[in-house]
Design a protein around this motif. Structure first.
Motif, PDB file in Angstrom:
ATOM      1  N   TRP A  31      40.057 -30.477 -16.322  1.00 50.14           N
ATOM      2  CA  TRP A  31      40.428 -29.092 -16.619  1.00 50.14           C
ATOM      3  C   TRP A  31      40.324 -28.293 -15.331  1.00 50.14           C
ATOM      4  O   TRP A  31      39.237 -28.107 -14.785  1.00 50.14           O
ATOM      5  CB  TRP A  31      39.512 -28.525 -17.700  1.00 50.14           C
ATOM      6  N   ILE A  32      41.466 -27.810 -14.858  1.00 53.78           N
ATOM      7  CA  ILE A  32      41.515 -26.993 -13.648  1.00 53.78           C
ATOM      8  C   ILE A  32      41.836 -25.559 -14.062  1.00 53.78           C
ATOM      9  O   ILE A  32      42.862 -25.307 -14.698  1.00 53.78           O
ATOM     10  CB  ILE A  32      42.577 -27.507 -12.662  1.00 53.78           C
ATOM     11  N   ASN A  33      40.960 -24.646 -13.694  1.00 52.98           N
ATOM     12  CA  ASN A  33      41.163 -23.240 -14.019  1.00 52.98           C
ATOM     13  C   ASN A  33      41.386 -22.444 -12.731  1.00 52.98           C
ATOM     14  O   ASN A  33      40.632 -22.565 -11.767  1.00 52.98           O
ATOM     15  CB  ASN A  33      39.951 -22.673 -14.764  1.00 52.98           C
ATOM     16  N   VAL A  34      42.433 -21.621 -12.721  1.00 55.30           N
ATOM     17  CA  VAL A  34      42.790 -20.814 -11.557  1.00 55.30           C
ATOM     18  C   VAL A  34      42.592 -19.344 -11.913  1.00 55.30           C
ATOM     19  O   VAL A  34      43.228 -18.843 -12.843  1.00 55.30           O
ATOM     20  CB  VAL A  34      44.252 -21.066 -11.129  1.00 55.30           C
ATOM     21  N   ASP A  35      41.705 -18.665 -11.190  1.00 60.89           N
ATOM     22  CA  ASP A  35      41.486 -17.225 -11.367  1.00 60.89           C
ATOM     23  C   ASP A  35      42.218 -16.480 -10.258  1.00 60.89           C
ATOM     24  O   ASP A  35      41.871 -16.604  -9.080  1.00 60.89           O
ATOM     25  CB  ASP A  35      39.993 -16.893 -11.313  1.00 60.89           C
TER      26      ASP A  35
END
Length: 352
Positions: free
Chosen positions: A62-66
Motif C-alpha cells: 500500500w503506497i500512499n501519496v500526500d
C-alpha cells in the motif's frame, strides 16, 4: 474559490491527458509512505524513491501519496504502475466527480473524504484517488491526515482478517473507513439540526432562519459528495472476478447498505430542515396573528369611545349635557360601560 466546483481556467484548451494540477496546494512537498504486509510480517517506510514493483511478490503493498500538486512526481509514480495519462489527469483534478473505472490491469476509484473545519464552521472535502491491482493499492491525497487510522492499526496489529486477504479487501477497508466518516459527519450535523426544534416551535430566536439556511447549505454539500459515492459501491460489486474475490462480496454488500444509510440520513435531515422552515414560518405567522388580534380588539374598543369624545369635543354652545353638574363623570360611566359591553360581546364570540 467556489465549494461546489473549482476554477477550470487552468485546464481550458489543454488536450485530454494533460497533467495540470487543478485545486489548492495544501502541502509544500509530496510525502510518500508505504506499508508492505502479509500474514506474518509488516514493513513501513517513508519517502520511498524506489517504486519498482513486482506484482508477483508476496503480500500487499500500500503506497500512499500526500500532496498531488507536483505533476512530475505524480507522473513518475503513474509510470511505475502503468497508469494512463487520463487516469493521472483525474488524480490531479481535485474537482473530479466520484467515480470507479475499470482499467486494463487495475481499478481506479476517485471520491471525497469529508472533514469539518472548526475555523470556517463548514464541511470541507478532500479528494482521495485510489488505484488497486494485483497485490498493490495506490492512494493519492491532497494533504496529510485522513480517516484511515483504524485501517493502519489493524494492519500493524494483525487484527481481523485484513492481513490474510488481498488488495481488494484493503480497497474495501479504505472505502468502508470513508463511508463510516460520512456517517459520523452526518450525525454531527444532524445533532445540531435536531437541537433547533425547540427554537423553531417558539419562534423567539431571530437567528433560526440563518441557522436553517446554514445547515441546508452544508447538507447540500454533503449530498453532493455522498450521492455519487454510493454509485461507486454498486460498481465495485459488479467488477470482474479478476479484481474482486467472492470472499469480499458480502462485505461490499454491507458497504452498500452503509452507503444507503448515509444517503437516507442526508435526505431525512433535509426534510427535517424543510419542515422546520415551514413550522417556523407558521409560528411567526401565528404570533403575528395574536399580536394583530390584540391590536384589533383595542382598536375596535376605542372606536365608539373616540366617537363619543369627538362628539362632546365639538365647539357648539347647545350640545346637550354640557351644562349638567355631573356631565363629566357621566361621560366616563358611559365610556366604561361601552368598553365592558364590547369585551363581553367579544368573549361570547370567543374572539378573545
Amino acid at each position: 474559490m467556489a465549494r461546489f466546483i473549482k476554477n477550470m481556467d487552468t485546464v481550458l484548451g489543454n488536450p485530454p491527458g494533460s497533467l495540470v494540477f487543478l485545486g489548492k496546494q495544501r502541502v509544500e512537498n509530496i510525502k510518500i509512505s508505504t506499508i508492505e504486509y502479509d500474514v506474518e510480517n509488516v514493513r513501513e517506510y517513508i519517502d520511498d524513491i524506489n517504486l519498482d514493483f513486482n506484482s508477483q511478490q508476496r503480500g500487499v503493498k500500500w503506497i500512499n501519496v500526500d500532496g498531488i500538486h507536483d505533476t512530475e512526481e505524480v507522473s513518475r509514480i503513474g509510470k511505475a504502475f502503468n497508469l494512463s495519462p487520463l487516469v493521472l489527469e483525474d488524480i490531479l483534478n481535485t474537482s473530479q466527480r466520484p467515480k470507479l473505472e475499470e482499467l486494463d490491469e487495475s481499478v481506479f476509484i476517485s471520491l471525497k473524504m469529508l472533514y469539518f473545519s472548526e475555523d470556517k464552521r463548514t464541511v470541507t472535502a478532500e479528494q482521495m484517488s485510489m488505484v488497486f491491482g494485483n497485490n498493490f493499492v495506490l492512494t493519492f491525497q491532497e494533504r496529510p491526515g485522513d480517516v484511515f487510522g483504524s485501517v493502519r492499526l489493524r494492519i500493524r496489529k494483525g487484527r481481523g482478517r485484513i492481513r490474510k486477504m488481498g488488495e481488494d479487501y484493503l480497497a474495501y477497508s479504505l472505502l468502508d473507513a470513508i463511508f463510516e466518516n460520512y456517517i459520523r459527519m452526518i450525525e454531527f450535523i444532524g445533532e445540531q439540526i435536531e437541537s433547533l426544534e425547540e427554537h423553531v416551535l417558539v419562534a423567539d430566536d431571530p437567528d433560526v432562519l440563518e441557522k436553517i439556511s446554514y445547515y441546508r447549505r452544508e447538507l447540500r454539500y454533503i449530498r453532493k459528495v455522498v450521492r455519487p459515492a454510493r454509485e461507486i459501491v454498486s460498481s465495485f460489486l459488479r467488477l470482474d472476478d479478476d479484481y474482486v474475490s467472492d470472499e469480499i462480496k458480502p462485505f461490499l454488500r454491507d458497504l452498500a447498505e452503509l452507503s444507503d444509510q448515509a444517503m437516507e440520513a442526508v435526505e431525512v435531515y433535509r426534510e427535517m430542515l424543510s419542515d422546520y422552515l415551514g413550522i417556523y414560518n407558521s409560528a411567526v405567522s401565528n404570533r403575528l396573528n395574536e399580536v394583530m388580534k390584540v391590536l384589533t380588539v383595542f382598536s375596535t374598543i376605542f372606536i365608539p369611545v373616540t366617537f363619543l369624545a369627538g362628539v362632546y369635543g365639538m365647539n357648539f354652545d347647545f350640545i346637550p349635557e354640557l351644562k349638567l353638574q355631573y356631565a363629566y363623570p357621566l361621560f366616563w360611566v358611559v365610556v366604561v360601560c361601552v368598553v365592558l359591553v364590547m369585551l363581553k360581546f367579544y368573549r361570547n364570540k370567543k374572539w378573545i
